[in-house]
Design a protein around this motif. Structure first.
Motif, PDB file in Angstrom:
ATOM      1  N   ALA A 337       0.806  -1.230   0.000  1.00 23.17           N
ATOM      2  CA  ALA A 337       0.000   0.000   0.000  1.00 23.17           C
ATOM      3  C   ALA A 337       0.839   1.279   0.000  1.00 23.17           C
ATOM      4  CB  ALA A 337      -0.948   0.000   1.200  1.00 23.17           C
ATOM      5  N   ASP A 338       2.084   1.212   0.462  1.00 22.07           N
ATOM      6  CA  ASP A 338       2.878   2.445   0.577  1.00 22.07           C
ATOM      7  C   ASP A 338       3.680   2.801  -0.670  1.00 22.07           C
ATOM      8  OD1 ASP A 338       1.903   2.923   3.073  1.00 22.07           O
ATOM      9  OD2 ASP A 338       3.546   1.881   4.109  1.00 22.07           O
ATOM     10  N   TYR A 339       3.644   1.954  -1.697  1.00 17.75           N
ATOM     11  CA  TYR A 339       4.369   2.308  -2.928  1.00 17.75           C
ATOM     12  C   TYR A 339       3.692   3.510  -3.584  1.00 17.75           C
ATOM     13  CZ  TYR A 339       7.311  -1.852  -2.875  1.00 17.75           C
ATOM     14  OH  TYR A 339       8.240  -2.798  -2.538  1.00 17.75           O
ATOM     15  N   ASN A 340       4.523   4.378  -4.171  1.00 13.72           N
ATOM     16  CA  ASN A 340       4.015   5.573  -4.838  1.00 13.72           C
ATOM     17  C   ASN A 340       3.760   5.245  -6.315  1.00 13.72           C
ATOM     18  OD1 ASN A 340       3.342   8.280  -5.191  1.00 13.72           O
ATOM     19  ND2 ASN A 340       5.439   8.804  -5.808  1.00 13.72           N
ATOM     20  N   LEU A 341       2.489   5.114  -6.678  1.00 16.37           N
ATOM     21  CA  LEU A 341       2.130   4.670  -8.031  1.00 16.37           C
ATOM     22  C   LEU A 341       1.055   5.594  -8.586  1.00 16.37           C
ATOM     23  CD1 LEU A 341       2.020   0.973  -6.813  1.00 16.37           C
ATOM     24  CD2 LEU A 341       3.764   1.924  -8.351  1.00 16.37           C
ATOM     25  N   PRO A 342       1.416   6.865  -8.810  1.00 12.70           N
ATOM     26  CA  PRO A 342       0.397   7.876  -9.110  1.00 12.70           C
ATOM     27  C   PRO A 342      -0.378   7.630 -10.405  1.00 12.70           C
ATOM     28  CG  PRO A 342       2.632   8.777  -9.374  1.00 12.70           C
ATOM     29  CD  PRO A 342       2.769   7.432  -8.719  1.00 12.70           C
ATOM     30  N   VAL A 343       0.266   7.139 -11.447  1.00 16.68           N
ATOM     31  CA  VAL A 343      -0.451   6.958 -12.718  1.00 16.68           C
ATOM     32  C   VAL A 343      -1.473   5.828 -12.570  1.00 16.68           C
ATOM     33  CG1 VAL A 343      -0.265   6.570 -15.199  1.00 16.68           C
ATOM     34  CG2 VAL A 343       1.584   7.757 -13.992  1.00 16.68           C
ATOM     35  N   THR A 344      -1.042   4.715 -12.007  1.00 16.84           N
ATOM     36  CA  THR A 344      -1.963   3.584 -11.811  1.00 16.84           C
ATOM     37  C   THR A 344      -3.145   4.001 -10.939  1.00 16.84           C
ATOM     38  OG1 THR A 344      -0.163   1.994 -12.024  1.00 16.84           O
ATOM     39  CG2 THR A 344      -2.165   1.210 -10.945  1.00 16.84           C
ATOM     40  N   ASP A 345      -2.863   4.708  -9.848  1.00  9.79           N
ATOM     41  CA  ASP A 345      -3.951   5.111  -8.953  1.00  9.79           C
ATOM     42  C   ASP A 345      -4.924   6.050  -9.657  1.00  9.79           C
ATOM     43  OD1 ASP A 345      -3.276   3.623  -6.735  1.00  9.79           O
ATOM     44  OD2 ASP A 345      -1.921   5.141  -5.927  1.00  9.79           O
ATOM     45  N   ARG A 346      -4.395   6.972 -10.470  1.00 11.38           N
ATOM     46  CA  ARG A 346      -5.262   7.940 -11.145  1.00 11.38           C
ATOM     47  C   ARG A 346      -6.123   7.260 -12.204  1.00 11.38           C
ATOM     48  NH1 ARG A 346      -3.362  11.025 -15.142  1.00 11.38           N
ATOM     49  NH2 ARG A 346      -1.254  10.822 -14.317  1.00 11.38           N
ATOM     50  N   VAL A 347      -5.508   6.422 -13.059  1.00  9.75           N
ATOM     51  CA  VAL A 347      -6.305   5.842 -14.148  1.00  9.75           C
ATOM     52  C   VAL A 347      -7.291   4.796 -13.639  1.00  9.75           C
ATOM     53  CG1 VAL A 347      -4.490   6.299 -15.863  1.00  9.75           C
ATOM     54  CG2 VAL A 347      -4.712   4.002 -14.897  1.00  9.75           C
ATOM     55  N   ALA A 348      -7.018   4.208 -12.467  1.00  6.15           N
ATOM     56  CA  ALA A 348      -7.939   3.182 -11.938  1.00  6.15           C
ATOM     57  C   ALA A 348      -9.358   3.730 -11.785  1.00  6.15           C
ATOM     58  CB  ALA A 348      -7.432   2.637 -10.610  1.00  6.15           C
ATOM     59  N   ASP A 349      -9.491   5.041 -11.591  1.00  3.14           N
ATOM     60  CA  ASP A 349     -10.819   5.654 -11.464  1.00  3.14           C
ATOM     61  C   ASP A 349     -11.405   6.086 -12.811  1.00  3.14           C
ATOM     62  OD1 ASP A 349     -10.782   5.411  -8.721  1.00  3.14           O
ATOM     63  OD2 ASP A 349      -9.767   7.333  -8.441  1.00  3.14           O
ATOM     64  N   GLN A 350     -10.649   5.871 -13.895  1.00  5.31           N
ATOM     65  CA  GLN A 350     -11.074   6.356 -15.221  1.00  5.31           C
ATOM     66  C   GLN A 350     -11.373   5.227 -16.219  1.00  5.31           C
ATOM     67  OE1 GLN A 350      -7.593   8.682 -16.298  1.00  5.31           O
ATOM     68  NE2 GLN A 350      -8.419  10.540 -15.329  1.00  5.31           N
ATOM     69  N   LEU A 351     -10.813   4.038 -15.967  1.00  2.00           N
ATOM     70  CA  LEU A 351     -10.856   2.956 -16.959  1.00  2.00           C
ATOM     71  C   LEU A 351     -12.264   2.402 -17.186  1.00  2.00           C
ATOM     72  CD1 LEU A 351      -7.815   0.914 -15.526  1.00  2.00           C
ATOM     73  CD2 LEU A 351      -7.762   2.440 -17.517  1.00  2.00           C
ATOM     74  N   VAL A 352     -12.597   2.187 -18.451  1.00  6.13           N
ATOM     75  CA  VAL A 352     -13.827   1.459 -18.810  1.00  6.13           C
ATOM     76  C   VAL A 352     -13.531   0.591 -20.037  1.00  6.13           C
ATOM     77  CG1 VAL A 352     -16.217   1.581 -19.597  1.00  6.13           C
ATOM     78  CG2 VAL A 352     -15.368   3.300 -18.005  1.00  6.13           C
ATOM     79  N   SER A 353     -13.880  -0.682 -19.951  1.00  8.27           N
ATOM     80  CA  SER A 353     -13.726  -1.581 -21.101  1.00  8.27           C
ATOM     81  C   SER A 353     -15.041  -1.646 -21.865  1.00  8.27           C
ATOM     82  CB  SER A 353     -13.338  -2.985 -20.629  1.00  8.27           C
ATOM     83  OG  SER A 353     -12.177  -2.933 -19.834  1.00  8.27           O
ATOM     84  N   LEU A 354     -14.957  -1.447 -23.186  1.00  2.67           N
ATOM     85  CA  LEU A 354     -16.146  -1.506 -24.055  1.00  2.67           C
ATOM     86  C   LEU A 354     -16.226  -2.882 -24.730  1.00  2.67           C
ATOM     87  CD1 LEU A 354     -15.840   2.003 -25.830  1.00  2.67           C
ATOM     88  CD2 LEU A 354     -17.153   1.401 -23.767  1.00  2.67           C
ATOM     89  N   PRO A 355     -17.399  -3.274 -25.220  1.00  2.00           N
ATOM     90  CA  PRO A 355     -17.518  -4.583 -25.892  1.00  2.00           C
ATOM     91  C   PRO A 355     -16.603  -4.662 -27.114  1.00  2.00           C
ATOM     92  CG  PRO A 355     -19.699  -3.616 -25.484  1.00  2.00           C
ATOM     93  CD  PRO A 355     -18.690  -2.557 -25.170  1.00  2.00           C
ATOM     94  N   ILE A 356     -15.851  -5.736 -27.228  1.00  2.00           N
ATOM     95  CA  ILE A 356     -14.976  -5.904 -28.404  1.00  2.00           C
ATOM     96  C   ILE A 356     -14.877  -7.366 -28.849  1.00  2.00           C
ATOM     97  CG2 ILE A 356     -12.832  -6.137 -27.068  1.00  2.00           C
ATOM     98  CD1 ILE A 356     -11.792  -4.221 -29.616  1.00  2.00           C
TER      99      ILE A 356
END
Ligand SMILES: *Cc1c(COP(=O)(O)O)cnc(C)c1O
Length: 377
Positions: A337-356
């Motif tokens: 939990a203490d690792y600094n992973l700003p990009v992963t943390d930010r995009v985790a709230d943005q990702l959506v997978s569409l039907p493919i």
């Protein structure tokens, strides 16, 4: 749902006759563990991936676990050694590392590819680092000379999590000259979970390697640790691939290139047609063969992700999230939990997978893109 996220029945429908025939053949054979069906799949995969050793196993997680445990048995890895992995991945990548008594070390991702950021790897290398696990997430190859150079300079093994990228072809050769995802590094893990680009009708996986010692050790570990009948050289497991799955996978494997080409085509339709300014589209691969689009993942800006999904659901479009909670935010991984992973943390709230997946037609993709463009977010 007019446009379900994934309809596995529909995805398998084109193969149903051949699948039934194969299953019937196995049932009639009376051989339900090992045998020719498994050997045939292994040899087809070996040819397809341009890699000499394939071991069919129970699933993708077991493929990863067996690779890491085999390296421990061979003395190439030792308990407590560190393995670098991309923070944006499915939890299975990390579970395999922990399960082998190794220490997972997450490294943040590149915002364009959403895969391992090679520029950040070296800062995470310690005297205990022994391996890197690139994950070709969403079916996009994560490979290149920068990665090869780092591994070589620091004497690190490269173990690919290729669960999502079977059939992807790299423009930069692997360590042993194969260009196929899964056969680029020292060892690779494949998953044939039903939703994957080549999906079984149940659980299945495979280990890929160019190293005969690793192949022998994985094969023994997966079969109670025995090198021959009733002779146990390791404290092993039962992680075998069922012949009924192998028989069906042989059929699916014959169509993988065409299926992947259709996915590429559908991804391009989305990219060419979605114009909603709130949506960040995935970067197309510079070399098309490097992406097999296991998932088509957009990002929704400004906290509108849930709103976006709700509106699409109302319009009959199914979506999913891969993955809303990265492994280092899971309750079982408080240690990360203490690792600094700003990009992963930010995009985790943005990702959506569409039907493919197969079952979603080109016309469906056009219509979904149109629906997305009409949404007010
Ligand atoms: C599916 C998947 C796995 C695990 O494969 P199973 O066959 O489900 O055990 C591992 N890593 C990634 C990235 C996956 O998508």
């Amino acid at each position: 749902m007019r446009y379900p996220f994934l309809d596995l029945g529909k995805a398998n429908a084109p193969y149903i006759e051949d699948l039934v025939k194969a299953a019937t053949r196995v049932i009639d054979s009376g051989r339900y563990i090992g045998g020719d069906e498994v050997a045939t799949l292994e040899s087809h995969l070996s040819e397809y991936l341009d890699a000499p050793y394939i071991i069919g196993v129970s699933n993708g997680l077991d493929a990863l676990r067996l690779i890491l445990k085999a390296y421990v048995e061979l003395g190439r890895l030792a308990p407590g050694d560190e393995v670098i992995y991309p923070a944006n991945t499915y939890v299975a990548s990390v579970l395999a590392i922990s399960d082998a008594g190794l220490k997972p070390v997450p490294v943040d991702i590149d915002e364009d590819t959403l895969n391992l950021d090679f520029n950040l790897i070296e800062a995470s290398i310690s005297p205990l680092t022994r391996a890197i696990m690139p994950v070709h997430l969403y079916g996009r190859i994560t490979w290149g000379n920068a990665l090869k150079d780092i591994a070589q300079r620091h004497g690190l093994l490269i173990i690919e999590d290729c669960a999502q990228a079977l059939g992807a072809q790299s423009s930069v050769k692997g360590l042993y000259n194969s260009c196929m995802a899964g056969a680029l590094g020292d060892a690779g893990a494949l998953s044939f979970y039903p939703t994957k680009n080549v999906g079984a009708l149940g659980d299945a996986g495979a280990v890929v390697t160019h190293d005969p010692d690793l192949a022998r050790t994985v094969r023994a570990l997966a079969n109670y640790g025995s090198d021959r009948r009733y002779h146990n050289i390791y404290l092993g497991y039962n992680c075998r691939l069922d012949p009924i799955q192998a028989a069906m996978l042989c059929i699916k494997l014959d169509h993988i290139d065409r299926e992947n080409e259709s996915r590429r085509h559908r991804a391009k339709i989305y990219n060419d047609n979605i114009t909603n300014p709130r949506i960040i589209l995935p970067a197309m691969a510079a070399v098309p063969s490097e992406a097999v689009w296991h998932q088509y993942v957009v990002r929704v800006k400004e906290g509108q992700r849930d709103n976006f999904r709700r509106q699409l659901d109302n319009m009959g479009v199914g979506t999913d999230i891969h993955y809303a909670t990265p492994p280092h935010r899971q309750p079982c991984y408080k240690s990360l939990a203490d690792y600094n992973l700003p990009v992963t943390d930010r995009v985790a709230d943005q990702l959506v997978s569409l039907p493919i997946a197969t079952g979603t037609s080109d016309n469906d993709i056009h219509e979904i893109a149109h629906i997305i463009n009409q949404l007010s977010l």
